[in-house]
Design an enzyme around this catalytic site. Structure first.
Site, PDB file in Angstrom:
ATOM      1  N   SER A 103      18.169  -8.092  69.648  1.00  0.00           N
ATOM      2  CA  SER A 103      19.254  -7.766  68.726  1.00  0.00           C
ATOM      3  C   SER A 103      20.259  -8.922  68.683  1.00  0.00           C
ATOM      4  O   SER A 103      19.954  -9.999  68.183  1.00  0.00           O
ATOM      5  CB  SER A 103      19.904  -6.444  69.129  1.00  0.00           C
ATOM      6  OG  SER A 103      20.793  -5.991  68.126  1.00  0.00           O
ATOM      7  N   HIS A 134      20.802  -0.780  63.821  1.00  0.00           N
ATOM      8  CA  HIS A 134      19.382  -0.889  63.470  1.00  0.00           C
ATOM      9  C   HIS A 134      18.875   0.372  62.754  1.00  0.00           C
ATOM     10  O   HIS A 134      17.799   0.882  63.039  1.00  0.00           O
ATOM     11  CB  HIS A 134      18.547  -1.216  64.707  1.00  0.00           C
ATOM     12  CG  HIS A 134      18.912  -2.536  65.301  1.00  0.00           C
ATOM     13  ND1 HIS A 134      18.601  -3.728  64.685  1.00  0.00           N
ATOM     14  CD2 HIS A 134      19.611  -2.848  66.418  1.00  0.00           C
ATOM     15  CE1 HIS A 134      19.085  -4.725  65.419  1.00  0.00           C
ATOM     16  NE2 HIS A 134      19.700  -4.216  66.457  1.00  0.00           N
TER      17      HIS A 134
END
Length: 316
Positions: free
Chosen positions: A95, A204
């Protein structure tokens, strides 16, 4: 073992790996590392060294501070150790960590990385005004979790998805609070465990579409170059993308797309990585390797480097 199967993968952690005092030892002994903190503070407008070297848990968890600060820590370690980290199979970041990977690979300039991570942190913090939540799901198979996500989403009429494929035993779900809560109950019924994450939104997931659109504008202005050091294996696909234009599309999708970490580790293995070096606190990604590489049945080396002294393991 052939030379092509005795290479290194460098891993950069993301949110959740922060700890008090991170990066301090290196920054107080390396002018280059100190300069990264200064750049991060200018980009974010926040006293990051004060927050992470003297602050409390709540201040350190603020994503507006966390994203540029973690990037300063991980890139500081990379620049300090890069002469020892070769030959390289590739880079990967979880990420947020993917931005440090882009800088390490030569695909993105360091000032641009701090501009982007500071903006990303602010946008994600502002998105916390909604009701997004995330939870780690343990002790259930992927098939069982997919069933849970489908049932909870249908029952609540709310957005819910698997956001992170971290390992065969650890997945993260993300979505609207009612759906995440409903999923938690279903996980418990199936004898699994759902652990709420201390994050400020449904990262996400499609609920990040608005901040992702804002970040995309700056990403496209900054652009990406071809990697000059080693390829980056992207969260969105789990694979490297040598075409800078296609790599940019991956980054533009990253905030709303799933983190395919299982696929990423598998692809690094196929590229010849047998030593995995995580640069940053806590060793979260190092700990995931056992589950992700179990099926290979082959040995590998994992080194977690949170401070310069930890790099001694690279000489062993």
């Amino acid at each position: 073992m052939s030379a092509t199967q005795n290479r290194l993968a460098v891993l950069f952690p993301g949110q959740g790996s922060q700890e008090k005092g991170m990066g301090r030892i290196l920054a107080e002994t390396s002018a280059e590392a100190a300069e990264l903190w200064i750049m991060a503070e200018k980009a974010s407008g926040l006293p990051l060294r004060e927050i992470y070297w003297e602050g409390d848990e709540a201040a350190m968890a603020d994503t507006r501070a966390l994203q540029p600060a973690m990037t300063a820590v991980t890139l500081g370690l990379w620049f300090h150790l890069k002469s020892k980290l070769s030959p390289l199979a590739g880079f990967a970041g979880h990420s947020l960590g993917e931005y440090a990977a882009l800088a390490a690979s030569g695909m993105l300039d360091v000032p641009a990385v701090f501009e982007l991570t500071s903006l990303r942190g602010r946008l994600m913090a502002e998105a916390a005004g909604g009701d997004g939540r995330m939870a780690a799901v343990l002790k259930l198979s992927l098939d069982a979790i997919e069933d849970v996500v489908r049932e909870a989403s249908q029952a609540t009429g709310q957005v819910l998805r698997i956001a992170n494929y971290n390992s065969p035993g650890q997945f993260v779900i993300s979505g609207a609070a009612p759906a995440v809560e409903a999923a938690g109950a279903l996980v418990k019924e199936r004898k699994g465990r759902a652990v709420p994450l201390a994050v400020s939104g449904a990262f996400h997931s499609p609920l990040m579409a608005e901040p992702a659109a804002e970040l995309e504008k700056v990403l496209r202005r900054c652009g990406l170059r071809a990697a000059s050091v080693a390829p980056v294996f992207h969260n969105v696909t789990g694979a490297p993308e040598p075409d800078p234009a296609k790599a940019l599309e991956c980054m533009c999708r990253q905030m709303t797309s799933q983190v395919r970490w299982i696929d990423t580790v598998a692809a690094l293995w196929q590229a010849g990585a047998r030593t995995f070096v995580e640069l940053g606190p806590k060793g979260v990604l190092t700990k995931l390797l056992a589950a992700n590489l179990k099926e290979t049945g082959e040995p590998y080396t994992a080194v977690a480097v949170a401070a310069p002294a930890d790099a001694a393991a690279l000489e062993a």
